[in-house]
Design a protein around this motif. Structure first.
Motif, PDB file in Angstrom:
ATOM      1  N   ASP A   1       0.895  -0.903  -0.136  1.00  0.00           N
ATOM      2  CA  ASP A   1      -0.278   0.320   0.624  1.00  0.00           C
ATOM      3  C   ASP A   1       0.936   1.651   0.173  1.00  0.00           C
ATOM      4  OD1 ASP A   1      -3.354   0.589   0.732  1.00  0.00           O
ATOM      5  OD2 ASP A   1      -1.844   2.102   1.382  1.00  0.00           O
ATOM      6  N   PRO A   2      -0.117   2.155  -0.810  1.00  0.00           N
ATOM      7  CA  PRO A   2       1.329   3.029  -0.895  1.00  0.00           C
ATOM      8  C   PRO A   2       0.981   4.458   0.463  1.00  0.00           C
ATOM      9  CG  PRO A   2      -0.581   3.942  -1.977  1.00  0.00           C
ATOM     10  CD  PRO A   2      -0.336   2.445  -1.896  1.00  0.00           C
ATOM     11  N   SER A   3       0.383   3.610   1.371  1.00  0.00           N
ATOM     12  CA  SER A   3       0.681   4.840   3.006  1.00  0.00           C
ATOM     13  C   SER A   3       1.034   3.448   3.680  1.00  0.00           C
ATOM     14  CB  SER A   3      -0.990   4.991   3.285  1.00  0.00           C
ATOM     15  OG  SER A   3      -1.488   4.932   4.865  1.00  0.00           O
ATOM     16  N   ASP A   4       2.315   4.897   4.297  1.00  0.00           N
ATOM     17  CA  ASP A   4       3.056   3.659   5.358  1.00  0.00           C
ATOM     18  C   ASP A   4       2.637   3.032   6.730  1.00  0.00           C
ATOM     19  OD1 ASP A   4       5.869   3.255   6.994  1.00  0.00           O
ATOM     20  OD2 ASP A   4       4.921   4.677   8.135  1.00  0.00           O
TER      21      ASP A   4
ATOM     22  N   ARG B   1       2.250  -0.415   8.284  1.00  0.00           N
ATOM     23  CA  ARG B   1       2.728  -0.817   9.155  1.00  0.00           C
ATOM     24  C   ARG B   1       1.683  -1.773  10.219  1.00  0.00           C
ATOM     25  NH1 ARG B   1       3.861   4.881   9.843  1.00  0.00           N
ATOM     26  NH2 ARG B   1       1.947   4.793  11.427  1.00  0.00           N
ATOM     27  N   SER B   2       0.199  -1.542   9.558  1.00  0.00           N
ATOM     28  CA  SER B   2      -0.304  -2.373  10.047  1.00  0.00           C
ATOM     29  C   SER B   2      -0.517  -3.921   9.724  1.00  0.00           C
ATOM     30  CB  SER B   2      -2.026  -1.768   9.713  1.00  0.00           C
ATOM     31  OG  SER B   2      -3.105  -3.221   9.735  1.00  0.00           O
TER      32      SER B   2
ATOM     33  N   HIS C   1       0.341  -7.303  11.413  1.00  0.00           N
ATOM     34  CA  HIS C   1      -0.452  -8.468  11.381  1.00  0.00           C
ATOM     35  C   HIS C   1      -0.015  -9.505  11.061  1.00  0.00           C
ATOM     36  CE1 HIS C   1      -5.144  -9.447  10.112  1.00  0.00           C
ATOM     37  NE2 HIS C   1      -4.038 -10.695  10.005  1.00  0.00           N
ATOM     38  N   LEU C   2       1.336  -9.574  10.125  1.00  0.00           N
ATOM     39  CA  LEU C   2       1.861 -10.632   9.431  1.00  0.00           C
ATOM     40  C   LEU C   2       2.428 -11.182  11.206  1.00  0.00           C
ATOM     41  CD1 LEU C   2       2.866 -12.431   7.236  1.00  0.00           C
ATOM     42  CD2 LEU C   2       5.220 -10.667   7.328  1.00  0.00           C
ATOM     43  N   ASN C   3       3.147 -10.211  11.578  1.00  0.00           N
ATOM     44  CA  ASN C   3       3.784 -10.023  12.549  1.00  0.00           C
ATOM     45  C   ASN C   3       2.895 -11.528  13.766  1.00  0.00           C
ATOM     46  OD1 ASN C   3       6.635 -10.507  14.659  1.00  0.00           O
ATOM     47  ND2 ASN C   3       5.007  -9.555  15.987  1.00  0.00           N
TER      48      ASN C   3
ATOM     49  N   VAL D   1       9.783  -5.033   0.711  1.00  0.00           N
ATOM     50  CA  VAL D   1      10.654  -5.236   1.826  1.00  0.00           C
ATOM     51  C   VAL D   1      11.286  -5.375   3.474  1.00  0.00           C
ATOM     52  CG1 VAL D   1      13.077  -4.534   2.587  1.00  0.00           C
ATOM     53  CG2 VAL D   1      12.997  -5.139   0.305  1.00  0.00           C
ATOM     54  N   GLY D   2      10.614  -3.299   3.416  1.00  0.00           N
ATOM     55  CA  GLY D   2      10.423  -3.454   5.370  1.00  0.00           C
ATOM     56  C   GLY D   2       9.271  -3.564   5.820  1.00  0.00           C
TER      57      GLY D   2
END
Length: 371
Positions: free
Chosen positions: A188-191, A195-196, A200-202, A232-233
């Motif tokens: 998504d273009p929004s940081d 971050r969400s 979620h992946l974590n 990557v981030g």
């Protein structure tokens, strides 16, 4: 973070009552006004539930009438911030309690309209627990929304282990259930949204590491030149727990080399005794003895003494570096033993060791003393 009385405060609830009174002046809003006085001493989530119950008492019993009042309130710029949390909870209770699929969907639509004013992530849990699959279909629609707040709601509200929120057992039992939502949002273009997704992946990595790694690998392999940096981030942040746990799949995916070409010297404690309230300082030197650069994740493990005398490890991030052939990395780190509300220290024998690219080194005991 501010205290509960600074968020869902007495003034906040009184302001909410004024907004609702202005859009529905024929209703008394007695319970909503009265509940403000009962808030002192309550935790934040307790306040949200108390105001929710007061709102349900004051709102019309018919869903369509309540929906109109809340929709009219959205036209008022004062209808915002922390007063929104109990409103979203009331919407969730009313919409899921009606028993109608039409009202259920209408409640989700209203929740998405409310979420840009604060968030609807906690209230979404009520919908998920009532009808997981129907709610996930709507969340997939939200993932395409023009508003980043709504897109984030799709990811954040469906997190398996969302902090402060009620658990959704079905999400924990079906780790891949939110896959389509994350696939839509991971670049998504929004940081704010990314971050969400990473968090979620974590969460997924704690329930099913294999699913988390497979998902991250798919994103990495399908990234375009325009999205590679974002991906990557997200992957790096989303797999952070697995890296600390030395998961082989996560380490390999993020490009960390094996420990075969690394020489680890340490940890060397500056003192083998530390007092509660002070800092334990240690040194480590890592050398790349191979012929190729090695991406290196350096963590350290504190084996804390528990109340029963057993030791429990906790992994901390130290640094991440790429070491050229023959390069040495010398590090000094201090670990504070300052009591916190979330951690109590038990004096006696403890231990420290390093973790480099998943391998453990140098288990060193030390003594923690009381002040």
């Amino acid at each position: 973070m501010p205290f509960a009385d600074q968020l869902i405060s007495v003034d906040c609830v009184e302001a909410l009552a004024e907004v609702l009174s202005s859009v529905a002046p024929r209703r008394q809003w007695t319970a909503t006004r009265a509940v403000a006085a009962s808030l002192p001493g309550m935790a934040l989530s307790e306040r949200a539930r108390a105001v929710r119950d007061a709102l349900i008492n004051d709102l019309p019993s018919k869903w369509s009438a309540s929906e109109k009042i809340i929709s009219r309130a959205l036209a008022d710029p004062a209808f915002t911030s922390w007063m929104i949390w109990p409103v979203t909870e009331a919407v969730a209770s009313l919409a899921t309690g009606d028993g109608s699929a039409v009202v259920f969907d209408a409640g989700l639509v209203l929740l998405a309209r409310l979420t840009p004013r604060l968030t609807g992530e906690f209230a979404l849990r009520t919908f998920l627990n009532t009808d997981l699959d129907r709610t996930l279909v709507m969340a997939q629609i939200w993932a395409q929304d023009d508003d980043a707040h709504v897109r984030r709601l799709a990811s954040e509200g469906t997190r398996p282990r969302l902090p402060w929120a009620k658990r959704v057992p079905a999400l924990l039992a079906r780790p891949a259930a939110t896959e389509a939502i994350l696939d839509a949002l991971h670049a998504d273009p929004s940081d704010y949204v990314r971050r969400s997704v990473a968090n979620h992946l974590n969460d997924l990595s704690r329930s099913d590491p294999a699913v988390a790694v497979a998902t991250a690998r798919r994103w990495t392999e399908t990234a375009t030149p325009g999205t590679a940096g974002r991906v990557v981030g997200v992957v790096r942040h989303g797999l952070r727990t697995l890296i600390k746990q030395a998961d082989p799949g996560a380490l390999a995916l993020l490009g960390y080399g094996t420990a075969d070409d690394l020489s680890v010297d340490g940890p060397h404690l500056h003192s083998d005794t530390v007092t509660v309230g002070e800092t334990l300082t240690f040194d480590v030197t890592i050398t790349n003895t191979g012929a190729e650069p090695v991406k290196t994740a350096v963590d350290y493990v504190v084996h804390y003494r528990k109340a029963n005398g057993a030791l429990a490890p906790r992994v901390y991030k130290l640094t991440t570096r790429i070491l050229a052939p023959g390069q040495k990395l010398a590090l000094t780190r201090g670990q504070k033993f300052v009591p916190l509300s979330t951690r109590r220290f038990y004096p006696g024998g403890q231990a420290l060791e390093l973790q480099v690219n998943g391998a453990r080194y140098g288990y060193v005991p030390f003594l923690l003393r009381e002040t």
